[in-house]
Design a protein around this motif. Sequence first.
Motif, PDB file in Angstrom:
ATOM      1  N   SER A  20       0.760  -1.071   0.055  1.00  0.00           N
ATOM      2  CA  SER A  20       0.067  -0.004  -0.072  1.00  0.00           C
ATOM      3  C   SER A  20       0.946   1.523   0.086  1.00  0.00           C
ATOM      4  O   SER A  20       0.493   2.059  -0.742  1.00  0.00           O
ATOM      5  N   ALA A  21       1.929   1.423   0.862  1.00  0.00           N
ATOM      6  CA  ALA A  21       2.903   2.407   0.724  1.00  0.00           C
ATOM      7  C   ALA A  21       3.615   2.495  -0.248  1.00  0.00           C
ATOM      8  O   ALA A  21       3.567   3.740  -0.931  1.00  0.00           O
ATOM      9  N   GLY A  22       4.049   1.566  -1.044  1.00  0.00           N
ATOM     10  CA  GLY A  22       4.744   1.549  -2.439  1.00  0.00           C
ATOM     11  C   GLY A  22       3.751   2.102  -3.355  1.00  0.00           C
ATOM     12  O   GLY A  22       3.898   2.960  -4.315  1.00  0.00           O
ATOM     13  N   GLY A  23       2.503   1.383  -3.479  1.00  0.00           N
ATOM     14  CA  GLY A  23       1.231   1.858  -4.389  1.00  0.00           C
ATOM     15  C   GLY A  23       1.154   3.542  -3.999  1.00  0.00           C
ATOM     16  O   GLY A  23       0.787   4.288  -5.088  1.00  0.00           O
ATOM     17  N   LEU A  24       0.979   3.829  -2.919  1.00  0.00           N
ATOM     18  CA  LEU A  24       0.820   5.399  -2.569  1.00  0.00           C
ATOM     19  C   LEU A  24       1.844   6.259  -3.083  1.00  0.00           C
ATOM     20  O   LEU A  24       1.300   7.259  -3.729  1.00  0.00           O
ATOM     21  N   ILE A  25       2.886   5.817  -2.698  1.00  0.00           N
ATOM     22  CA  ILE A  25       4.146   6.648  -3.357  1.00  0.00           C
ATOM     23  C   ILE A  25       4.051   6.762  -4.757  1.00  0.00           C
ATOM     24  O   ILE A  25       4.261   7.827  -5.401  1.00  0.00           O
ATOM     25  N   TRP A  26       3.801   5.582  -5.507  1.00  0.00           N
ATOM     26  CA  TRP A  26       3.839   5.542  -6.909  1.00  0.00           C
ATOM     27  C   TRP A  26       2.632   6.407  -7.461  1.00  0.00           C
ATOM     28  O   TRP A  26       2.723   7.189  -8.452  1.00  0.00           O
ATOM     29  N   LEU A  27       1.490   6.336  -6.703  1.00  0.00           N
ATOM     30  CA  LEU A  27       0.485   7.325  -7.204  1.00  0.00           C
ATOM     31  C   LEU A  27       0.537   8.765  -7.021  1.00  0.00           C
ATOM     32  O   LEU A  27       0.122   9.489  -8.029  1.00  0.00           O
ATOM     33  N   ALA A  28       1.302   8.899  -5.869  1.00  0.00           N
ATOM     34  CA  ALA A  28       1.588  10.288  -5.545  1.00  0.00           C
ATOM     35  C   ALA A  28       2.477  10.931  -6.824  1.00  0.00           C
ATOM     36  O   ALA A  28       2.410  11.972  -7.031  1.00  0.00           O
ATOM     37  N   ASN A  29       3.460  10.250  -6.926  1.00  0.00           N
ATOM     38  CA  ASN A  29       4.620  10.525  -8.134  1.00  0.00           C
ATOM     39  C   ASN A  29       3.710  10.501  -9.254  1.00  0.00           C
ATOM     40  O   ASN A  29       4.276  11.650 -10.079  1.00  0.00           O
ATOM     41  N   PHE A  30       2.896   9.904  -9.856  1.00  0.00           N
ATOM     42  CA  PHE A  30       1.926   9.863 -10.817  1.00  0.00           C
ATOM     43  C   PHE A  30       1.234  10.931 -10.911  1.00  0.00           C
ATOM     44  O   PHE A  30       1.182  11.719 -11.884  1.00  0.00           O
ATOM     45  N   GLN A  31       0.710  11.482  -9.720  1.00  0.00           N
ATOM     46  CA  GLN A  31      -0.273  12.640  -9.902  1.00  0.00           C
ATOM     47  C   GLN A  31       0.603  13.902  -9.986  1.00  0.00           C
ATOM     48  O   GLN A  31       0.241  14.701 -10.742  1.00  0.00           O
TER      49      GLN A  31
END
Length: 462
Positions: A30-41
């Motif tokens: 979840s943390a990895g996905g959250l970081i990826w999503l934040a960077n993507f946004q």
Amino acid sequence: MPRQIDATRQFFFRVILPLVLLTALLLVGSAGGLIWLANFQTKTAISEQARLARAAIDVHGKALAKGASDYGHWDEAVVAIVDNFDFPWIDGNIGHAGEDSYGLAMSFVLDPENRTVYSYVDKKGGAVDARSLLSNGFNEIVARTRGGDRVSATFGLVSAGNELAMVAVAPLRPFVDKTRPQDTGYLVVFVDVLTAARLADLGNTYLLPNLRLADIDDESVDPRARIRFSDEIKATARYLAWDPARPGDALLRTAGPILVITLCAFVALSVFVLRYSGEAARLIRSSEARAMRDALTGLPNRVLLLDRLDRLIGHLKSRQPGVALMYLDLDGFKAVNDGHGHAAGDELLCQVAERLRSLLREQDTAARLGGDEFVVVMPGLTNRDELRTRASRIIETLRSPYRVTDTVVEIGVSIGIAVSPTDGREGADLLQKADQALYLAKSSGKGTARFHSDKALQVVGG
């Protein structure tokens, strides 16, 4: 006792440890996905801002080029500059008028040898050499204008000392007098110096916070949040930069602690992430919509118009007979604008936009190209008789009196009509053909409409 220890150990390895590992895996994932999503946004938001920055510069340049063309396509200007050089007339009608109408810092008139015969600098008319004030691309823009069709204006970004400037160069040519050659060799140059205050205004309009000039080695600038001026400016390492949107950073600051507290917060966090994603997408769509709309009337601008027109033409190829485009130019607007002030002119343009909206079908689109020029797109409508009726209705509606600033004013409208696929299969081509038809309409007496493909030049009366 050993059995209890073995049972406890087995429970630990068979239940607790797998649950711990699964929870840890979920949290890490979840943390990895959250970081990826934040960077993507963040990456997406900055990419959209870069596109908006280029669109802002392009729209600004086209508007300035339109103004230069209007002043260059003028019989009185040809007489005052080419036939009998009249400095007071040029100073009042080009120099001071350019500042009053467009807020220009500088304007020039160049002769066929590119010598400056008139300059307006620091609110004073004179003959200051334009090349002494403008560099890094100015000569190339002038050369492009002279090497073009001798009718169209060109524009681009150049250096004006330590500042950036938008330059538009238009050929000086007669408007009505057909006995004169169109190519006089003289050029009208409009210069809008993009000072810090000017860039700040553009940044506020297009949601680009702190829009400014920055050096390439400025470490405070995110490399993704800057764009080069143009291909002409090669002797400088300066860029347009802004403070980029970072929706991903806000997401991490808010959602990170929740993720660490409990697994239950993980579920709540998922909902929170989706909400943040929707908000980021809404902000991006809002920024793009503002860049594609005319700030005064709220109508689509040229960029959005061409995008819709190309999509519409492609969609109609297999389903409808075609699409008609009407290019409108208001007759007498300049007199209202000059006689009653810019506030009255702006109010008049807004009322014109409202009247156009009232005449549209649900599937039609009205747009403002800038100044007093509008476009109406009518899909599935190619019958010439019906188009004549629609054009006459527009002419009648727009020439009815207006009340602006407690004053009643009247204007007219001339219309050029082009029909796809007969007159073109691309949006830009259809717009150009309608513009040519508009030129014929205005040349024939204004208050009329002309079809581009009408060989008999049949006039639709207003």
